[in-house]
Design an enzyme around this catalytic site. Sequence first.
Site, mmCIF file in Angstrom:
data_model
loop_
_atom_site.group_PDB
_atom_site.id
_atom_site.type_symbol
_atom_site.label_atom_id
_atom_site.label_comp_id
_atom_site.label_asym_id
_atom_site.label_seq_id
_atom_site.Cartn_x
_atom_site.Cartn_y
_atom_site.Cartn_z
ATOM 1 N N GLU A 1 -18.953 -7.781 2.556
ATOM 2 C CA GLU A 1 -18.466 -6.968 3.672
ATOM 3 C C GLU A 1 -19.182 -7.386 4.948
ATOM 4 O O GLU A 1 -20.385 -7.600 4.969
ATOM 5 C CB GLU A 1 -18.715 -5.486 3.399
ATOM 6 C CG GLU A 1 -17.830 -4.924 2.296
ATOM 7 C CD GLU A 1 -18.022 -3.432 2.117
ATOM 8 O OE1 GLU A 1 -18.175 -2.729 3.126
ATOM 9 O OE2 GLU A 1 -18.020 -2.972 0.964
ATOM 10 N N ASP B 1 0.852 -1.180 0.000
ATOM 11 C CA ASP B 1 0.000 0.000 0.000
ATOM 12 C C ASP B 1 0.891 1.233 0.000
ATOM 13 O O ASP B 1 1.998 1.196 0.560
ATOM 14 C CB ASP B 1 -0.927 0.014 1.220
ATOM 15 C CG ASP B 1 -2.130 0.922 1.016
ATOM 16 O OD1 ASP B 1 -1.946 2.162 1.092
ATOM 17 O OD2 ASP B 1 -3.234 0.416 0.789
ATOM 18 N N CYS C 1 -20.385 -2.475 -3.827
ATOM 19 C CA CYS C 1 -20.447 -3.394 -4.966
ATOM 20 C C CYS C 1 -21.724 -3.275 -5.795
ATOM 21 O O CYS C 1 -21.666 -2.936 -6.977
ATOM 22 C CB CYS C 1 -20.287 -4.834 -4.484
ATOM 23 S SG CYS C 1 -18.631 -5.209 -3.875
ATOM 24 N N LEU D 1 -16.621 -11.672 -1.982
ATOM 25 C CA LEU D 1 -16.616 -11.470 -0.538
ATOM 26 C C LEU D 1 -17.709 -10.477 -0.134
ATOM 27 O O LEU D 1 -17.865 -9.440 -0.752
ATOM 28 C CB LEU D 1 -15.262 -10.940 -0.073
ATOM 29 C CG LEU D 1 -14.029 -11.763 -0.463
ATOM 30 C CD1 LEU D 1 -12.757 -11.047 -0.027
ATOM 31 C CD2 LEU D 1 -14.101 -13.163 0.155
#
Length: 443
Positions: A155, A30, A260, A153
Amino acid sequence: MNIAVVGTGYVGLVTGVGLSEIGHNVICIDTDEKKVTRMKLGESPIYEPGLDELMTKNIKEGRLQFTTNHAEAFEAAHAIYIAVGTPENADGTANLTYINQVVEQIATYVKKDIVVVTKSTVPVGTNHSIKEKLNALLPTETKAEVVSNPEFLREGSAVYDIFNGDRIVIGADSKEAAALIREINEPFGIPIYETDICSAEMIKYASNAFLATKISFINEIANVCEKVGADVEQVAVGMGLDSRVGTQFLKAGIGYGGSCFPKDTKALKKIAENVDYDFGLLSAVIEFNNKQQRKLLDQAVADFGSLEGKSIGVLGLAFKPNTDDIREAASLTIIPELLRMGAHVKAYDPIAIENMKKVLPTEIQYTGSAVEAIEDTDLVLILTEWDEFKSLSLEIFVKKMKSSFIYDGRNCFSLEAVQEYDINYYSIGRKMLNKSNLATNKN
């Protein structure tokens, strides 16, 4: 395997931690030094149940590292995972700025043949574009293969999902690259489905668009149920008993949100437009969800006439429980409108208050508990179905509120339980329970 993961948001961090847990050596990258420092200490920068513990475990066991140094992370990597954000542009298309930045970083620092794995959600054709750009930028003796490996995935349940998913999708043009990613993922023990790259990209969008459609469908049914006297929860159970329908995503409420569904439905609609196809069904889903998020607000205005000067408690700011994510949450639609109408808003969320303060720092009175948020209010809106809210005694609403008007956007309480109290209760797709004349409350 040695794996580098670029990006440490929900997808990247959970993916990196999950891969380390099944035995791989993972370096997560990152550009934010403060964030990397925290993660080195086992502190997750996102709220995701169970993630900190897994981070700490795998850091101690030497399989998980964090860095800002791309050259260091790429040097020994057998595969590089791209897990950066693809936010929505103003026209609904996916913004690939961060993807392109990673492509340039890979081209700059990689000195050997490499397999690049795209976890980020990208439009169909993007992975082929990534491969072309990489092979144009890399030295002639170095070759890059690109694999589409979309994530599924949820959340708030991402740690569970990475180890208990329904399938792992691998989209590749190269058999060798597909075999490598299969080998990496086999320890998860989850069924693996191999396909071509474009189909893998479309699987992600199609899956999210279908689930968004299912949510909107049951919400439309809920709206009809209110008018004909049916109970949407009983209807949903009866529908779900049919194996062709299934029980999941048949929970009526005030619409979907998050990072999403809203973004991916709009992006898929744009993908269709770009090939001259009018995806009318998806357009209707998007339009309906926008209206559904206002449903409680519209009902309250219809009941009270005006909300000016009203004290309103809001329970729940996150788009769903077990996350601090407020992106596309109903709270972002409803609260600014309440403020515009002249209402005084008190709000509480177990996790998401700090994120909401970044958007509305002073306009809301943030409280330290649900009870404090509902105290001395004229009405309460429930926007997120946190267990903390569902476990509240209904007697507390009666005792603490000035007048017990509850607008429950997530159907947190059973009608049977509500009927035992002097409460005016409006939920989604169920009978409205009036214990007093709402008309007398209109200004």
